[in-house]
Design a protein around this motif. Sequence first.
Motif, short mmCIF file in Angstrom:
data_model
loop_
_atom_site.label_atom_id
_atom_site.label_comp_id
_atom_site.label_asym_id
_atom_site.label_seq_id
_atom_site.Cartn_x
_atom_site.Cartn_y
_atom_site.Cartn_z
N ASP A 101 -10.26 6.04 -2.01
CA ASP A 101 -11.34 5.94 -0.99
C ASP A 101 -12.33 4.69 -1.29
O ASP A 101 -12.45 4.37 -2.55
CB ASP A 101 -12.20 7.18 -0.68
CG ASP A 101 -11.40 8.43 -0.29
OD1 ASP A 101 -10.29 8.04 0.13
OD2 ASP A 101 -11.96 9.60 -0.50
N VAL A 102 -13.10 4.49 -0.23
CA VAL A 102 -14.03 3.18 -0.57
C VAL A 102 -15.21 3.52 0.20
O VAL A 102 -15.26 4.04 1.40
CB VAL A 102 -13.42 2.05 0.05
CG1 VAL A 102 -14.69 0.68 -0.37
CG2 VAL A 102 -12.19 1.36 -0.66
N TYR A 103 -16.34 3.76 -0.41
CA TYR A 103 -17.72 4.12 0.28
C TYR A 103 -18.73 2.93 0.25
O TYR A 103 -18.63 2.10 -0.84
CB TYR A 103 -18.07 5.17 -0.45
CG TYR A 103 -17.32 6.59 -0.23
CD1 TYR A 103 -17.23 7.46 0.69
CD2 TYR A 103 -16.39 6.83 -1.38
CE1 TYR A 103 -16.54 8.57 0.80
CE2 TYR A 103 -15.58 8.04 -1.18
CZ TYR A 103 -15.58 8.66 -0.12
OH TYR A 103 -14.72 9.81 -0.16
N TYR A 104 -19.55 3.12 1.28
CA TYR A 104 -20.28 2.21 1.27
C TYR A 104 -21.81 2.67 0.73
O TYR A 104 -21.97 3.88 0.61
CB TYR A 104 -20.71 1.80 2.92
CG TYR A 104 -22.14 0.92 2.81
CD1 TYR A 104 -21.80 -0.45 3.17
CD2 TYR A 104 -23.46 1.33 3.00
CE1 TYR A 104 -22.72 -1.46 3.38
CE2 TYR A 104 -24.40 0.33 3.13
CZ TYR A 104 -24.12 -0.93 3.17
OH TYR A 104 -24.97 -2.17 3.11
N ILE A 134 -17.45 -4.74 -1.83
CA ILE A 134 -17.22 -4.26 -3.02
C ILE A 134 -17.88 -5.37 -3.94
O ILE A 134 -18.53 -5.22 -5.25
CB ILE A 134 -15.73 -4.17 -3.32
CG1 ILE A 134 -15.44 -2.83 -2.68
CG2 ILE A 134 -15.35 -3.76 -4.78
CD1 ILE A 134 -13.90 -2.31 -2.68
N GLN A 135 -17.52 -6.68 -3.79
CA GLN A 135 -17.95 -7.93 -4.44
C GLN A 135 -19.24 -7.95 -4.80
O GLN A 135 -19.69 -8.23 -5.74
CB GLN A 135 -17.10 -9.31 -3.87
CG GLN A 135 -15.71 -9.27 -4.10
CD GLN A 135 -15.04 -10.38 -3.51
OE1 GLN A 135 -15.87 -11.47 -2.95
NE2 GLN A 135 -13.98 -10.76 -3.47
N ASP A 157 -23.88 7.91 1.45
CA ASP A 157 -23.04 6.72 1.70
C ASP A 157 -21.80 7.49 2.30
O ASP A 157 -21.52 8.47 2.93
CB ASP A 157 -22.18 7.04 0.20
CG ASP A 157 -23.24 6.14 -1.01
OD1 ASP A 157 -24.46 5.88 -0.37
OD2 ASP A 157 -23.00 6.11 -2.25
N PHE A 158 -21.03 6.48 3.03
CA PHE A 158 -20.17 6.61 4.01
C PHE A 158 -18.95 5.87 3.82
O PHE A 158 -18.78 4.70 3.20
CB PHE A 158 -20.74 6.26 5.54
CG PHE A 158 -21.01 5.02 5.63
CD1 PHE A 158 -20.31 3.80 6.02
CD2 PHE A 158 -22.60 4.66 5.59
CE1 PHE A 158 -20.92 2.60 6.22
CE2 PHE A 158 -22.97 3.30 5.60
CZ PHE A 158 -22.07 2.41 6.08
N ALA A 159 -17.73 6.48 4.37
CA ALA A 159 -16.39 5.79 4.13
C ALA A 159 -16.10 4.71 4.91
O ALA A 159 -16.50 4.52 6.01
CB ALA A 159 -15.38 6.79 4.38
N LEU A 160 -15.52 3.74 3.92
CA LEU A 160 -15.26 2.62 4.73
C LEU A 160 -13.47 2.52 4.54
O LEU A 160 -12.90 1.93 5.72
CB LEU A 160 -15.38 1.22 3.75
CG LEU A 160 -16.86 0.92 3.70
CD1 LEU A 160 -17.39 0.01 2.72
CD2 LEU A 160 -17.74 0.73 4.93
N TRP A 161 -12.99 3.18 3.87
CA TRP A 161 -11.28 3.34 3.80
C TRP A 161 -11.15 4.77 3.25
O TRP A 161 -11.83 5.45 2.27
CB TRP A 161 -10.69 2.74 2.83
CG TRP A 161 -9.41 2.55 2.88
CD1 TRP A 161 -8.52 3.11 1.95
CD2 TRP A 161 -8.59 1.93 3.85
NE1 TRP A 161 -7.19 2.96 2.36
CE2 TRP A 161 -7.33 2.29 3.63
CE3 TRP A 161 -8.76 1.20 5.20
CZ2 TRP A 161 -6.12 2.14 4.41
CZ3 TRP A 161 -7.52 0.83 6.02
CH2 TRP A 161 -6.27 1.26 5.30
#
Length: 497
Positions: free
Chosen positions: A141-144, A130-131, A184-188
């Motif tokens: 959610d978090v996505y790449y 993210i940084q 994009d794919f899910a990290l969380w």
Amino acid sequence: MSLSLYDTLTQRKAPFVTEEPGHARIYVCGPTVYDFPHVGHARCYIIYDVLVRHLRASGMKVTYARNITDVDDKILARSKENGEDPSALSRRFTEAFWQDMAALGNRSPDLEPKVSDHLPQIFEIIGTLIQKDAAYAVAGDVYYSVESFAGYGKLSHRTVDALLEGGSGRVGDEEARKKRAPADFALWKGAKETEWGWMSPWGYGRPGWHIECSAMAKAHLGETLDLHGGGLDLVFPHHENEIAQSEAASGKPLARHWMHNGFVEVDKTKMSKSLGNFFTAREIFAKYEPEALRYAMLTVHYRSPLHFDFELDAESKPSRFPLFDDAERRVEYVYTTRERLLSIDPSRIVDGGEVPTALTTFAKDLSGALDDDLNMPVALAHASEMLKQVNELVETTRRKKGTVARAAVAAAESALAALGTALGIGEQEPTAFLERVRARRVRAKGLTEADIDAKIDARKAARDAKDFARADEVRAELVALGVELMDGPKGTTWRMV
């Protein structure tokens, strides 16, 4: 060490060179534990077991990590079907996996990290991404962000558009709306607090599948692995996504070498749980020795598909597997050879004499075959010649006044030991193995060993009475039942064919 392996990334065979000379750090993607391992899983982990065995036999130190994915949506779905706690379900199938791997003769990895034990490491990598603007949080959610990684697609050698086609259908409409781009794919993955999950810096939920291996590999083997392996089905999306997230976070290559084994196929279709065309290893164990399954997996080059066939009985149930029939006969031959070697009369072993070349060169020939991209079929061909020579050695001692060199017997023992060390074939106690195989085949015929022994006694009585016609009749009855008789100086022994 002259091992060369085909590298999926470069698409060519190249010397296997480690970052630290003499030490290989290997990470192989392990099972998602929501069911029993099937034959395709068995093939994968047998192949990497042989790789590790070979490296160690060549004098290399190996740190072998194989993870357990005990947090996954498939586990949650199966637990809901069963009415079982998801963590309890994953523990149960982890134990089953360990049992099946042991039955197959696979040695335990040095490290077996579990996802559930690595949440802090997962949070750390996601935070770094993210940084670096390689990932973004949205609604829990978090996505790449795939477009942030210029090398995306380099492992599978396809464009992002082509990969999208292969990856379509994996997400629902709600997830698709959250993502900035379809790739994009899910990290969380956010979840309701009433569901199975954990609290994270981005809210309650569960980690995505791909981030788990990146976190565990880094935690135990560092930012760059010497070799990352798994089945061919993991090239995309799993390993492609691992590369993107790991290399974006660290700025270093994830692995120096990428290795993937081919599928086990049923009717030219990949065996998989999702397609429902699979047999569990345990289903095969019920009909054959686990070592037969192991041997069968070595008969085809690891990068090639292994075609799996079976025959149906009158009730349309699988009754016979020709691949394993043949493999079990060959494994039986290994143990029969070992038992025969042990049976040589010590008085027939003498100093001096010749030693067959196939025995003295076997370890070197075996190593040479495995050095050439782990060519196990060639290794088995060398083993076949070696076993032939051992049996000829035994036959020599059974001739009138026949003797063999002490050095030849020692070479035979060493060759058989090398076969076990390198390929995991023939490592069990031979008599116990052969008796177990015979007992199972007898039961499959609806017989008992006492039935067969009674017929053998009847044949002996007929021969003692010189009623050779009756003795031949009894022998024919036994042959019709699948019993092979071996008459020797110490009496008659038998086996089921």
